[in-house]
Design a protein around this motif. Structure first.
Motif, short mmCIF file in Angstrom:
data_model
loop_
_atom_site.label_atom_id
_atom_site.label_comp_id
_atom_site.label_asym_id
_atom_site.label_seq_id
_atom_site.Cartn_x
_atom_site.Cartn_y
_atom_site.Cartn_z
N LYS A 13 156.71 -36.78 117.01
CA LYS A 13 155.46 -37.25 116.41
C LYS A 13 154.57 -36.09 115.97
O LYS A 13 154.02 -36.08 114.87
CB LYS A 13 154.73 -38.16 117.40
N GLN A 16 156.07 -34.34 112.90
CA GLN A 16 155.86 -35.10 111.68
C GLN A 16 154.40 -34.99 111.21
O GLN A 16 154.16 -34.90 110.01
CB GLN A 16 156.26 -36.56 111.89
N ARG A 46 163.18 -41.28 110.13
CA ARG A 46 163.23 -40.89 111.55
C ARG A 46 164.63 -40.43 111.96
O ARG A 46 164.77 -39.50 112.75
CB ARG A 46 162.78 -42.08 112.40
N THR A 50 165.42 -36.91 113.80
CA THR A 50 166.05 -36.89 115.12
C THR A 50 167.36 -36.11 115.08
O THR A 50 167.64 -35.31 115.97
CB THR A 50 166.30 -38.34 115.60
#
Length: 155
Positions: A13, A16, A46, A50
């Motif tokens: 988070k 980003q 995402r 990841t």
């Protein structure tokens, strides 16, 4: 004091958020608002983020436990990410991350580094010995965004 460490999923988070902040704050020098919006849209993938954290040599720079920059090395020779907070631009953060990524590539006996870099990042990469190989015209959400393929010989 700046600390460099490996990224993990718990950082997603904050990574980003910094990505968006960096694009908005630094990218506006070379790109239109429409181009910046298209560029930032990749933050929503995402799975890609990841995968990068899990499978790339992904480093984070922190000052006072706050992420101020990050970079990653994919397949030992491709710099996939290299972003710095707009408030920490030109303070050596990107250089420290880059040096560690370059050392990792050398440990893997790589002979060159390459990256697709924004027009904003071109001067930084040139200062590190990269040369422009070609101009890329990318279409993201129907918007054309130019970046540059750059390479650096290591040996």
């Amino acid at each position: 004091m700046m600390v460099l460490r490996r990224a993990n999923r718990n950082d997603l988070k904050e990574l980003q958020s910094l990505y968006i902040e960096s694009i908005e704050g630094l990218g506006k020098l070379n790109y239109t608002d429409e181009q910046l919006s298209a560029w930032k849209s990749s933050v929503n993938n995402r799975e890609r983020w990841t995968e990068a954290i899990n499978n790339q040599h992904f480093l984070i720079a922190q000052i006072n436990k706050k992420i101020v920059g990050f970079g990653s090395l994919e397949n030992g020779s491709y710099i996939d990410f290299l972003y710095v907070s707009k408030n920490h631009s030109r303070m050596g953060v990107a250089s420290r991350i880059f040096e560690r990524l370059e050392k990792a590539a050398l440990k893997l006996d790589q002979t060159e580094l390459e990256s697709d870099v924004s027009l904003t990042a071109e001067p930084f990469f040139k200062s590190k010995g990269f040369q422009t190989v070609r101009e890329n015209k990318n279409i993201i959400q129907g918007i054309e965004i130019t970046n540059l393929r750059m390479k650096k010989k290591l040996k």
